[in-house]
Design a protein around this motif. Structure first.
Motif, short mmCIF file in Angstrom:
data_model
loop_
_atom_site.label_atom_id
_atom_site.label_comp_id
_atom_site.label_asym_id
_atom_site.label_seq_id
_atom_site.Cartn_x
_atom_site.Cartn_y
_atom_site.Cartn_z
N GLN A 84 -4.47 5.75 -1.94
CA GLN A 84 -5.55 5.44 -2.61
C GLN A 84 -5.69 4.26 -3.25
O GLN A 84 -6.72 3.15 -2.90
N SER A 85 -4.66 3.53 -2.08
CA SER A 85 -3.81 1.63 -2.59
C SER A 85 -4.86 1.16 -1.30
O SER A 85 -5.26 0.06 -1.61
N PHE A 103 0.75 -1.06 0.16
CA PHE A 103 0.18 0.27 0.01
C PHE A 103 0.97 1.65 0.49
O PHE A 103 1.04 1.72 1.09
N LYS A 158 -6.20 -12.44 -0.19
CA LYS A 158 -5.06 -13.66 -1.03
C LYS A 158 -4.63 -14.01 -0.19
O LYS A 158 -4.25 -15.13 -0.05
N ASP A 204 -9.32 -5.28 1.57
CA ASP A 204 -9.94 -6.71 1.36
C ASP A 204 -9.28 -7.58 0.58
O ASP A 204 -9.34 -8.97 0.82
N GLU A 205 -9.18 -7.12 -0.60
CA GLU A 205 -8.67 -7.97 -1.49
C GLU A 205 -7.65 -9.07 -1.54
O GLU A 205 -7.67 -10.13 -1.16
N VAL A 206 -6.85 -7.98 -0.60
CA VAL A 206 -5.47 -7.92 -0.13
C VAL A 206 -5.55 -9.25 0.63
O VAL A 206 -4.52 -10.10 0.85
N ALA A 261 -8.21 0.97 -0.83
CA ALA A 261 -9.41 0.48 -1.24
C ALA A 261 -9.14 -0.43 -1.89
O ALA A 261 -10.24 -1.18 -1.44
N ASN A 262 -8.47 -1.53 -1.27
CA ASN A 262 -8.04 -2.78 -1.90
C ASN A 262 -7.27 -3.52 -0.83
O ASN A 262 -6.87 -5.14 -1.17
#
Length: 804
Positions: free
Chosen positions: A28-29, A24, A39, A34-36, A31-32
């Protein structure tokens, strides 16, 4: 050890904060996020599954291993049982084979014994019949049939050696031995009857009976054959002992030819009458000749001991020559195979000395080529094989060879006296520029005579007489060096006598020294060339003597002293040439030191004293070079010695030029440069063919004359300020000697008060000596002064004079 991986999670220095910042990098990064996280959780589940699988797999592997081990043990037990069964079956099979073949072995032994018995019975039958026939034929003297039969009976009897315990076999063996003894005595009696010890030979000649008897003797005990040979040869030579008794006139050395002529006739007579009677392998002709040689040597030794005072050189050489010719005749006619049977094996020891003699025998009288040119070719073309008969008769002359050695001593003494007389009568060799320095013809005559003596003596003996001859050679090589070479060198002063070379031509200011004439220079060069020729040929002579003398005496041949003598003659000749040219240049150098150099107003061409030095060099050097054309290395030595003598003397005279003005120093520098160029060109001066001077010579000239130029450059430098002048002197000359610095100050014409302050400053400015060493010592090793060089030359000259 972790397996290689590009995943940052696998790194040993993993940093969680850096890893998160990498995932991160900006707000702005996030925002992702949950996805990370999903994974990462998925990756964790996969890793757990992999770990679980691996752990379970390891548990199953242990169980599989134990099961495999149990199966292997069972298989081994089964295999062991099968091997035991096979072994039992093999033992049963072997027992069956033995039972089957037992009867076959018995039959095989019976067959072998039966065959042996039949063969033995056949041999016994042959032996019994052969013995009966042998006895009958012996009584009838049927030697032709006996020869073949006897050999067969002896061969058959060898088969019964292990049956000698049987009475009948032993009886047959004794009958064979009795028959052999009877045959031997009978054959000896037949030969005694045919060739009685007293009286003449039978006129009927040899019979077939005796020829066959010789064939029988080959089979009998070797003593029978030797007895036949001994009696026959003794009877054959009985006439010789009567004809050539010690009290007979023909027995003396002057009629030695008759001995050899007699034996040659006897050998021809034997071949005609008895050649076919004796078997060829007996070599009877050679045996007669060898026995004749033994008898002749004993008879000659006895008569020479009795009449030793009557032996003259010509008579001795005549006898030896005829004897060696006869030995050569024997070598051509016979192989020498019988010499190993007798007592004379010694003549084969010195083959190296026989071959050169046989080759030189015909060409000695006309041979005009000296040892170094002719002898190396000799071993390459052997005409005659090694003579096994060498010395078989001629050894008897060896105790009397002192007569020959004394004769050669006398002849060589007369030869040297003749050389001296011829030189006085004919004078020195005429100068011949075209041919260069001629070698004195007498030295070639001397070595040709030496060669003839050496070849002749090697024919006579290769033992102690060769050592005695070598001593004579050494004596007259030294005499030739002193009387012919050194004795005829021109004298440098009226007081010098013999070979002594004086050094009185050093710096006699104002005195005119007489130079050598052209004839004297050519004579010195001729003597130098002759000494060089003698030096090389003496080395060749030493090698040839070592080749010809017995191996045990090689260490006693040493001509090093004589070679050193010729080296001294060469050195003295070069020194004479150097002294002559050096002395001729002395007046010019003296004139240079007496010139008023402070009054020179302008720099012109080279000074008159330089022209005078160059004139003397141009007069002498071309003559010396042309006369030493054949010995170029000694001309180079002359140039080096002259440079080592002239340059230090020039620098010494340079120091005497005081005071010197600036213009005077410039003129001297110009003169020095002119001399330097002339000296560099010295080896080829006045020659149409320009050769590059040797590097060793060029180095000496450049070093010495550069020093002279540096001295003048220091003199030309202003002495103010003093510090600069002193530093400049140390830099240019690299000489820490206060004496040299004092001479420089004298050349500049400074007052004593100025000189003392300069000397104090010079001592202060000297470089510090290296630790653990002496300053002056190290400098003197690195750059010797001209005075040191000159003193070394003087010491060397004194050493040479003391040695002479």
């Amino acid at each position: 050890q972790v397996f290689p991986s590009q995943d940052p999670l696998d790194r040993a220095d993993f940093n969680a904060v850096e890893y998160i910042n990498a995932l991160f990098p900006t707000e702005q990064s996030l925002a992702n996020i949950d996805e990370v996280v999903n994974k990462i959780r998925l990756k964790i589940r996969r890793l757990d599954d992999n770990i679980r699988t691996v752990v379970r797999g390891q548990t199953n592997v242990g169980q599989d291993g134990r099961q495999a081990l149990e199966e292997a043990q069972k298989a081994i037990q089964q295999l062991f049982g099968k091997i035991k069964d096979i072994k039992d079956k093999a033992e049963k099979s072997e027992q069956m084979v033995k039972e089957i073949t037992r009867d076959i072995k018995q039959l095989d032994h019976a067959k072998r014994h039966l065959t042996t018995s039949i063969t033995t019975l056949n041999h016994l039958h042959m032996l019994a019949g052969g013995v009966d026939s042998l006895e009958a034929m012996t009584r009838r003297r049927q030697y032709g049939e006996v020869a073949n039969l006897l050999q067969g009976v002896v061969n058959v009897l060898e088969h019964f050696n292990k049956y000698m315990g049987i009475p009948q076999i032993r009886q047959l063996s004794e009958r064979v031995k009795a028959a052999q003894n009877e045959l031997g005595q009978q054959i000896l009696a037949d030969f005694e009857e045919a060739f009685p010890s007293q009286g003449t030979k039978r006129t009927g000649g040899p019979s077939n009976v005796l020829r066959d008897a010789c064939l029988v003797a080959n089979v009998l005990d070797p003593r029978i054959k030797q007895e036949i040979i001994k009696k026959f040869i003794k009877q054959h030579l009985s006439e010789y002992l009567v004809l050539f008794q010690e009290n007979q006139d023909v027995a003396w050395l002057d009629k030695i030819d008759r001995r050899y002529a007699w034996i040659k006739r006897q050998l021809v007579d034997y071949e005609e009458k008895y050649g076919r009677m004796f078997p060829q392998e007996w070599c009877m002709t050679e045996r007669i000749a060898v026995e004749f040689c033994h008898v002749t040597r004993a008879e000659l030794s006895k008569i020479m001991r009795t009449r030793a005072k009557e032996i003259e050189v010509k008579l001795l050489l005549f006898a030896i020559q005829r004897t060696t010719n006869f030995e050569g005749f024997l070598a051509k006619r016979f192989s020498g195979c019988t010499l190993s049977d007798g007592t004379v094996k010694k003549p084969e020891v010195p083959p190296p000395s026989t071959n050169p003699f046989l080759e030189d025998e015909t060409g000695t009288e006309t041979d005009e080529i000296v040892i170094e040119k002719s002898d190396p070719d000799k071993p390459k073309k052997p005409k005659v094989p090694d003579n096994p008969f060498h010395g078989i008769v001629s050894k008897c002359f060896e105790p009397h060879l002192y007569v020959y050695i004394e004769s050669q001593d006398k002849n060589l003494g007369e030869l040297i006296d003749r050389f001296v007389a011829d030189f006085k009568a004919q004078g020195p060799p005429k100068p011949n520029v075209d041919e260069g320095g001629a070698v004195l013809p007498s030295c070639a005559d001397l070595f040709v005579y030496y060669k003839k003596c050496m070849v002749q003596c090697s024919q006579l003996s290769t033992g102690e007489p060769m050592i005695a001859l070598t001593t004579i050679f050494q004596k007259y090589l030294r005499e030739y060096a002193w009387k012919i070479l050194s004795g005829n060198l021109p004298k440098t002063t009226s007081s010098s006598g013999g070979l002594t070379i004086t050094s009185l031509l050093k710096e006699k200011e104002g005195s005119e020294v007489a130079k050598f004439t052209l004839e004297e220079l050519c004579l010195i060069c001729s003597i130098l060339s002759t000494a060089e020729y003698c030096l090389a040929t003496t080395q060749q002579l030493e090698e040839k003597l070592k080749e010809k003398v017995d191996a045990s005496l090689v260490e006693r041949i040493n001509l090093t002293g004589e070679m050193d003598t010729f080296s001294i003659v060469i050195s003295n000749s070069i020194q004479l040439l150097v002294q002559d040219l050096d002395a001729a240049c002395d007046p010019a150098l003296t004139a240079m030191s007496k010139m008023q150099w402070q009054n020179v107003e302008h720099v012109g061409d080279q000074s008159p004293y330089v022209t005078s030095v160059i004139l003397h060099i141009k007069q002498n050097v071309p003559i010396i070079r042309d006369n030493l054309a054949s010995t170029r290395k000694y001309f180079t030595q002359f140039c080096i010695k002259f440079a080592n003598s002239f340059i230090p003397k020039f620098i010494n005279h340079l120091f005497k030029c005081k005071p010197i003005s600036m213009v005077g120093a410039e003129q001297l520098l110009l003169d020095t440069h002119s001399l330097k160029m002339v000296l560099l060109d010295l080896p080829s001066i006045g020659s149409q063919v320009v050769r590059k001077a040797p590097a060793s010579y060029t180095k000496i000239v450049v070093k010495g004359m550069t020093r002279a130029e540096m001295i003048l450059k220091v003199v030309m430098a202003p002495h103010e300020p003093p510090v600069v002048f002193v530093d400049n002197y140390i830099k240019l000359l690299a000489d820490c000697s206060t004496d040299t610095f004092q001479k420089i100050l004298d050349m500049k014409g400074l007052k004593r008060s100025e000189q003392s302050s300069m000397l104090d400053l010079f001592r202060l400015r000297l470089p510090a000596p290296p630790p653990g060493g002496d300053n002056t010592g190290s400098l003197s090793l690195s750059a010797p002064t001209p005075e040191q060089e000159s003193s070394r030359i003087r010491k060397l000259e004194k050493l040479i004079k003391k040695r002479l």
